[in-house]
Design a protein around this motif. Structure first.
Motif, mmCIF file in Angstrom:
data_model
loop_
_atom_site.group_PDB
_atom_site.id
_atom_site.type_symbol
_atom_site.label_atom_id
_atom_site.label_comp_id
_atom_site.label_asym_id
_atom_site.label_seq_id
_atom_site.Cartn_x
_atom_site.Cartn_y
_atom_site.Cartn_z
ATOM 1 N N SER A 21 9.272 3.339 -2.977
ATOM 2 C CA SER A 21 10.055 2.592 -3.960
ATOM 3 C C SER A 21 10.902 1.565 -3.225
ATOM 4 C CB SER A 21 10.924 3.523 -4.805
ATOM 5 O OG SER A 21 11.851 4.211 -4.008
ATOM 6 N N HIS A 23 14.502 -0.982 -3.479
ATOM 7 C CA HIS A 23 15.781 -1.203 -4.150
ATOM 8 C C HIS A 23 16.404 -2.494 -3.647
ATOM 9 C CE1 HIS A 23 16.809 1.148 -0.543
ATOM 10 N NE2 HIS A 23 17.886 0.401 -0.517
ATOM 11 N N CYS A 24 17.046 -3.181 -4.578
ATOM 12 C CA CYS A 24 17.711 -4.436 -4.253
ATOM 13 C C CYS A 24 19.041 -4.123 -3.579
ATOM 14 C CB CYS A 24 17.933 -5.255 -5.531
ATOM 15 S SG CYS A 24 18.741 -6.843 -5.215
ATOM 16 N N ARG A 31 18.918 -2.911 -8.455
ATOM 17 C CA ARG A 31 17.704 -2.440 -9.128
ATOM 18 C C ARG A 31 16.880 -1.567 -8.194
ATOM 19 N NH1 ARG A 31 12.530 -5.861 -11.123
ATOM 20 N NH2 ARG A 31 11.882 -4.455 -12.762
ATOM 21 N N HIS A 32 16.283 -0.506 -8.746
ATOM 22 C CA HIS A 32 15.464 0.427 -7.982
ATOM 23 C C HIS A 32 14.178 0.671 -8.759
ATOM 24 C CE1 HIS A 32 14.291 4.360 -6.238
ATOM 25 N NE2 HIS A 32 14.769 3.809 -5.152
ATOM 26 N N CYS A 61 13.333 -9.106 -5.345
ATOM 27 C CA CYS A 61 13.784 -8.385 -6.526
ATOM 28 C C CYS A 61 13.309 -9.113 -7.785
ATOM 29 C CB CYS A 61 15.302 -8.256 -6.529
ATOM 30 S SG CYS A 61 15.946 -7.427 -7.999
#
Length: 87
Positions: A21, A23-24, A31-32, A61
Motif C-alpha cells: 500500500s 500513503h501520501c 491518503r492511504h 498521490c
C-alpha cells in the motif's frame, strides 16, 4: 526446514501472496490506498523492485498530486501460525 522467502520484485510479492500500500506523506493529505500490483507490473514489469527508493519516485498521490509517497508491505495473507509456536 522451511525455504526462505525472497522478496525483491513486484512479481515476487504476487507470487508469495504479499500486498503493498502507499500513503501520501503530505500532512494536509495523508491518503492511504492499497496498490494494484497487477497494474504496476503491467506498467513497470514483474522484475521491478518494490523497495521505496525504486518504486515511490514513480508514484503520485491521486488525491493531492503529492510526490512524497511512503510504502507499506503487508504480510502474506495465507500465513497460518502453527499450534507449536503458541500464536
Amino acid at each position: 526446514m522451511a525455504k526462505p522467502i525472497t522478496l525483491a520484485t513486484l512479481g515476487d510479492l504476487i507470487e508469495q501472496g504479499y500486498a503493498l500500500s502507499a500513503h501520501c506523506g503530505r500532512r494536509e493529505c495523508g491518503r492511504h490506498v492499497p496498490l494494484d500490483l497487477e497494474a504496476l507490473i503491467d506498467r513497470l514489469g514483474a522484475g521491478h523492485s518494490y523497495l521505496a527508493h525504486d518504486l515511490a519516485p514513480k508514484l503520485r498521490c491521486g488525491a493531492c498530486g503529492g510526490r512524497e509517497i511512503g510504502l507499506t508491505l503487508h504480510a502474506n495473507q495465507g500465513y497460518r501460525p502453527s499450534a507449536s509456536n503458541g500464536l
